[in-house]
Design an enzyme around this catalytic site. Structure first.
Site, mmCIF file in Angstrom:
data_model
loop_
_atom_site.group_PDB
_atom_site.id
_atom_site.type_symbol
_atom_site.label_atom_id
_atom_site.label_comp_id
_atom_site.label_asym_id
_atom_site.label_seq_id
_atom_site.Cartn_x
_atom_site.Cartn_y
_atom_site.Cartn_z
ATOM 1 N N THR A 276 0.818 -1.216 0.000
ATOM 2 C CA THR A 276 0.000 0.000 0.000
ATOM 3 C C THR A 276 0.848 1.260 0.000
ATOM 4 O O THR A 276 0.440 2.289 -0.548
ATOM 5 C CB THR A 276 -0.914 -0.014 1.241
ATOM 6 O OG1 THR A 276 -1.731 -1.168 1.149
ATOM 7 C CG2 THR A 276 -1.808 1.202 1.323
ATOM 8 N N TYR B 284 -7.766 -0.024 -3.785
ATOM 9 C CA TYR B 284 -6.730 0.596 -4.628
ATOM 10 C C TYR B 284 -5.810 -0.495 -5.160
ATOM 11 O O TYR B 284 -5.925 -1.656 -4.794
ATOM 12 C CB TYR B 284 -5.923 1.587 -3.779
ATOM 13 C CG TYR B 284 -5.420 0.929 -2.522
ATOM 14 C CD1 TYR B 284 -4.243 0.191 -2.518
ATOM 15 C CD2 TYR B 284 -6.162 0.983 -1.342
ATOM 16 C CE1 TYR B 284 -3.824 -0.466 -1.385
ATOM 17 C CE2 TYR B 284 -5.737 0.330 -0.209
ATOM 18 C CZ TYR B 284 -4.572 -0.389 -0.233
ATOM 19 O OH TYR B 284 -4.159 -1.062 0.883
ATOM 20 N N SER C 200 1.178 -7.718 -0.715
ATOM 21 C CA SER C 200 1.916 -8.694 0.099
ATOM 22 C C SER C 200 1.103 -9.922 0.499
ATOM 23 O O SER C 200 1.667 -10.891 1.004
ATOM 24 C CB SER C 200 2.538 -8.025 1.325
ATOM 25 O OG SER C 200 1.595 -7.837 2.345
ATOM 26 N N THR D 98 1.598 -4.397 4.314
ATOM 27 C CA THR D 98 1.471 -4.699 5.745
ATOM 28 C C THR D 98 0.881 -6.080 6.026
ATOM 29 O O THR D 98 1.072 -6.618 7.114
ATOM 30 C CB THR D 98 0.591 -3.637 6.436
ATOM 31 O OG1 THR D 98 -0.628 -3.522 5.711
ATOM 32 C CG2 THR D 98 1.296 -2.298 6.496
ATOM 33 N N ASP D 99 0.173 -6.660 5.040
ATOM 34 C CA ASP D 99 -0.547 -7.917 5.309
ATOM 35 C C ASP D 99 0.378 -9.035 5.793
ATOM 36 O O ASP D 99 0.040 -9.758 6.729
ATOM 37 C CB ASP D 99 -1.307 -8.382 4.060
ATOM 38 C CG ASP D 99 -2.535 -7.523 3.778
ATOM 39 O OD1 ASP D 99 -2.836 -6.628 4.588
ATOM 40 O OD2 ASP D 99 -3.192 -7.759 2.746
ATOM 41 N N LYS E 202 0.259 -7.666 12.714
ATOM 42 C CA LYS E 202 -0.767 -6.740 12.224
ATOM 43 C C LYS E 202 -2.048 -7.052 12.988
ATOM 44 O O LYS E 202 -2.558 -8.162 12.922
ATOM 45 C CB LYS E 202 -0.956 -6.902 10.712
ATOM 46 C CG LYS E 202 -1.922 -5.883 10.139
ATOM 47 C CD LYS E 202 -2.000 -5.921 8.614
ATOM 48 C CE LYS E 202 -2.940 -4.828 8.118
ATOM 49 N NZ LYS E 202 -3.040 -4.778 6.650
ATOM 50 N N GLU F 267 -1.784 -31.037 27.710
ATOM 51 C CA GLU F 267 -2.223 -32.426 27.894
ATOM 52 C C GLU F 267 -1.036 -33.391 27.732
ATOM 53 O O GLU F 267 -0.185 -33.187 26.869
ATOM 54 C CB GLU F 267 -3.251 -32.791 26.811
ATOM 55 C CG GLU F 267 -4.254 -31.719 26.505
ATOM 56 C CD GLU F 267 -5.527 -31.895 27.297
ATOM 57 O OE1 GLU F 267 -5.866 -33.050 27.597
ATOM 58 O OE2 GLU F 267 -6.160 -30.869 27.608
HETATM 59 N N1 ASP Z 1 -2.801 -5.485 0.686
HETATM 60 C C1 ASP Z 1 -1.711 -4.622 1.015
HETATM 61 C C2 ASP Z 1 -0.418 -5.415 1.069
HETATM 62 O O1 ASP Z 1 -0.199 -6.082 2.057
HETATM 63 C C3 ASP Z 1 -1.927 -3.995 2.314
HETATM 64 C C4 ASP Z 1 -0.804 -3.083 2.712
HETATM 65 O O2 ASP Z 1 0.143 -2.875 2.007
HETATM 66 O O3 ASP Z 1 -0.904 -2.566 3.790
HETATM 67 O O4 ASP Z 1 0.385 -5.318 0.170
#
Ligand code: ASP
Length: 329
Positions: A14, A28, A61, A93-94, A166, A286
């Site tokens: 992003t 986007y 990502s 960020t993913d 995240k 366990e």
């Molecule tokens: N979908 C995006 C990615 O992980 C989200 C981001 O960049 O925050 O590339």
């Protein structure tokens, strides 16, 4: 005075995202802008460091893969063995936390490696990417950031690659280190550190990305009420070398899935118990788990257990040795 040399390795995400309007923060195209466009948006980075940009990937990502991790780790090691003083990786960020932890275990240098990204695309009002990039470069240029393992820096916060996750779908304050806390904060481009990660990493790590063509096949299976053997049996049939079970509570496993996991373990597949709770260590529970040689994932979340198990399986198939690695890293 000469400025520190910081290499920016761009992976997409992003932070390099472009939307149709400045009010759009979802829907986007991630990874649309190149590294030069990112850098030209933040001229201030050139005041703190001698920066160079390199495009390694242009991924959303969610589509990250092992081959890209291997390529990125090799490039980091190559740059840091030369005259580069620090590295900033711009990343979606993913899966940022998984890439960060992979590098935390495979980059053999004390020099700073910092991952950053953004939650709002570059075209959005109040985009968070430029300040995150500025802070990340300031952090990578800072001698005090050395020897702390791979760092993640967004929203003025510094987290360890080992602890961070995240934790929110859309908020700019999405990165948290649940139960373990941030390492520090950025103030006007300079870090203030308050703690250190204790477990082995980077220059002390035994794992090598170089020479590997691919990573061992390890699946995560998510536990839930009414769970059964279906996905465990599918993982066995697909030739998985390891299974991480994201269990309930303290890594608890539904009895139907447990029977299938015991069969997997018997067949030589390493089974690691993790937790879907999002916080806390998975401890021995366990007796049947111990008897079946299921391992405890400690405080690593399921996706990070997967990263460590993949790397562990490049060294050994011995469950006891791998358990020790989960306590060492
Ligand atoms: N979908 C995006 C990615 O992980 C989200 C981001 O960049 O925050 O590339």
């Amino acid at each position: 005075m000469t400025k520190p040399r910081v290499a920016i390795l761009a992976m997409g995400g992003t932070i390099a995202g472009s939307a149709a309007s400045d009010t759009a923060t979802t829907g986007y195209k991630a990874g649309a802008l190149g590294v030069e466009a990112l850098l030209s948006g933040v001229p201030a980075v050139r005041k703190v460091a001698e920066v160079t940009g390199e495009q390694i990937a242009s991924l959303d990502s969610k589509d990250m893969d092992g081959a890209t991790w291997l390529k990125l780790a090799a490039r980091c090691n190559e740059l840091l063995a030369g005259d580069t003083d620090g590295i900033v990786i711009t990343h979606g960020t993913d899966t940022l936390e998984e890439t960060a932890y992979f590098l935390h275990l495979t980059v053999h240098s004390r020099k700073p490696v910092v991952l950053t990204g953004s939650m709002r695309p570059a075209t959005a009002l109040s985009a968070d990417g430029p300040m995150n990039l500025f802070n990340a470069v300031g952090l990578a240029a800072e001698p005090e950031a050395a020897g702390r393992g791979v760092l993640v820096c967004l929203n003025d916060q510094i987290d360890s690659a080992r602890h961070v996750t995240k934790a929110h779908t859309t908020a700019t304050s999405t990165f948290k280190s649940p139960g373990l806390g941030a390492l520090g904060y950025m103030n006007d481009g300079h870090p203030a550190f308050y703690s250190k990660v204790q477990r082995c990493h980077t220059y002390e790590s035994e794992f090598e990305a170089e020479g590997l063509q691919e990573l061992p096949y390890v699946k995560i299976i998510y536990g839930h009420a009414d769970d059964d053997a279906l996905f465990v049996d599918a993982a066995i049939a697909a030739g998985a070398r390891g299974i991480v079970y994201a269990g309930t509570g303290n890594g608890s496993i539904h009895r139907r899935a447990e029977a299938a996991l015991a069969r997997a373990s018997q067949a030589g597949i390493i089974v690691v118990r993790s937790s879907r709770t999002g916080c806390g260590a998975v401890l021995p529970a366990e007796q049947s788990y111990l008897d079946a040689h299921f391992l405890q994932g400690d405080t690593l979340n399921p996706q990070k257990c997967r990263v460590l198990l993949q790397l562990a399986l490049t060294r050994t198939r011995d469950w006891q040795e791998i358990q020790q690695m989960f306590y060492r890293y």
